[in-house]
Design an enzyme around this catalytic site. Structure first.
Site, short mmCIF file in Angstrom:
data_model
loop_
_atom_site.label_atom_id
_atom_site.label_comp_id
_atom_site.label_asym_id
_atom_site.label_seq_id
_atom_site.Cartn_x
_atom_site.Cartn_y
_atom_site.Cartn_z
N ARG A 88 0.86 -1.18 0.00
CA ARG A 88 0.00 0.00 0.00
C ARG A 88 0.90 1.24 0.00
O ARG A 88 1.81 1.34 0.82
CB ARG A 88 -0.88 0.01 1.23
CG ARG A 88 -1.72 1.26 1.28
CD ARG A 88 -2.33 1.50 2.62
NE ARG A 88 -3.03 2.77 2.60
CZ ARG A 88 -3.17 3.54 3.67
NH1 ARG A 88 -2.66 3.17 4.82
NH2 ARG A 88 -3.81 4.68 3.58
N ARG A 238 -8.15 14.54 13.45
CA ARG A 238 -7.87 15.60 12.47
C ARG A 238 -9.05 16.57 12.36
O ARG A 238 -10.20 16.13 12.41
CB ARG A 238 -7.59 14.99 11.09
CG ARG A 238 -6.21 14.38 10.98
CD ARG A 238 -6.00 13.71 9.64
NE ARG A 238 -5.67 12.32 9.82
CZ ARG A 238 -5.84 11.38 8.89
NH1 ARG A 238 -6.33 11.68 7.71
NH2 ARG A 238 -5.50 10.13 9.14
#
Ligand code: AMP
Length: 395
Positions: A88, A238
């Site tokens: 990935r 976040r």
């Protein structure tokens, strides 16, 4: 022993996730994660045939984890079944529009994207280089989080800042979670009996990191994350989108440096920042149910910002066949799904409480009533996508 499995590596700066998957039936043979690498507390946990195990590997770095992984693959007799390795990779910039076999040129291309993902790409490169050293005879494939969004039209990815920044250094919106969107949108079309090439699907990938995307006829046409995974939705830690002047405000008011503010917006904001409790949605939901006002506010802001972004993505689609919830929160939180659909009543979403309550822990299906615009739950499977891409590219 037949070589039928793919080893999947997801290397972070202080962690390394691995799994061995059969790309044909999705059967996961082993999966695990090594965490807190290069610290005295480094450890590795893995699951094999339903048994969970753990080992301390004090101060181990990525290289040492690969050595441990080799031992595990040997002990579990999986080593000789591996036909290729899929990595990935978070950022492929504009260079990588699809998954590819890793060559020296590809490694250079991933290096050239380091300025776009300074935390992730260097770690992926460590994983790739170490895997090549340990498995020199196996083909290695890179699967990029950004590549699925490379079909976004220019008007969706250009920021309204001087155009030269895009031309000179690639400052634009890229989007993330592409592998998840590719899997989920195809599965949604299949489950609804639609041709993927004639479908309009909105996907909310709600995990600790969260984003949403508009997928038209199997291609991403817009998404909420941008240059980095900070833009868009409220997430576990976040902030999501905010007024860029927050940077100068925090600098002038508290004297924080650029690095400190970046850290605050990435690691101390979102559900954690508003609630003051945690980033884990389950904890926030429980606290809110017990009357914690800031936990309730965190959920309210999370859902409102999500609904507002989803409504915005309708513009990119023009029509909608289904809204899909996925990721840890999307797959499990009936509460969040219900709140979001209630906010989106203008799009004719009518939830079925019975179906919505039933769908969690990997169960998939529609959660709306028959007269409603379709909303559904699908369990994402990025590992399977990486395994399938790898199997195709090595054959
Ligand atoms: P992921 O990053 O996709 O693994 O998702 C992690 C997030 O899923 C965390 O915020 C978890 O709190 C959330 N999650 C997992 N199970 C549940 C649940 N039953 N209810 C609400 N949130 C959940």
């Amino acid at each position: 022993m037949s070589k039928e499995n793919i080893l999947i590596i997801n290397c972070g700066s202080s962690s390394l996730k691995f799994s061995v998957i059969n790309p044909r039936d999705g059967d996961e043979k082993i999966s695990g994660v090594a965490e807190r690498l290069s610290t005295p507390e480094a450890s590795v946990r893995w699951t094999f045939q339903g048994n969970k195990k753990m080992a301390e590997i004090p101060s181990a770095n990525h290289f040492k984890v690969f050595s441990k992984l080799m031992d595990l693959l040997g002990e579990t007799c999986l080593f000789d079944t591996i036909e290729g390795i899929g990595h990935r990779v978070v950022h492929g910039g504009e260079t990588f529009k699809e998954s590819c076999v890793i060559t020296d040129d590809v490694i250079q291309g991933i290096e050239a994207c380091i300025h776009l993902a300074p935390l992730h790409n260097p770690a992926h490169l460590i994983g790739i280089r170490t895997a090549i050293e340990y498995f020199p005879s196996l083909k290695q494939i890179a699967v990029f989080d950004t590549s699925f969004h490379q079909t976004m039209p220019e008007h969706a990815y250009i920021y309204a800042v001087p155009y030269e920044y895009y031309e000179e250094h690639g400052l634009r919106r890229y989007g993330m979670h592409g592998t998840s969107y590719r899997y989920v949108s195809a599965k949604a079309a299949e489950m609804l009996g639609l041709e993927l090439s004639d479908s309009a699907i909105l996907v909310a990938h709600l995990g600790n990191g969260a984003s949403a995307a508009a997928v038209l006829n199997g291609e991403s046409v817009d998404t909420t994350m941008g240059l980095t995974p900070l833009e868009g939705l409220v997430m576990g830690t976040r902030s999501g989108s905010l007024d860029p002047n927050v940077f100068s405000f925090l600098n002038k008011t508290y004297g924080y440096t650029l690095e400190e503010i970046t850290d605050i917006l990435h690691k101390q904001s979102g559900l954690l920042g508003i609630s003051g409790l945690q980033n884990d949605c389950r904890v926030i939901e429980k606290a809110a149910a017990e009357g914690n006002r800031r936990a309730q506010l965190a959920l309210d802001v999370f859902c409102y910002v999500l609904a507002k972004h989803l409504a915005g993505l309708f513009v990119a689609l023009g029509r909608i066949d289904a809204l899909v919830f996925t990721g840890g929160i999307g797959e499990n939180s009936g509460l969040i799904r219900k709140k979001v659909l209630a906010l989106m009543g203008v799009f004719d979403f009518y939830i079925s409480d019975e179906l919505n309550e039933k769908l969690r822990f990997g169960n998939e299906g529609v959660i709306t009533s028959t007269d409603s615009t379709v909303a559904m739950v699908i369990a994402t499977n990025e590992e399977l996508m990486i395994a399938q891409d790898t199997a195709v590219l090595i054959s």
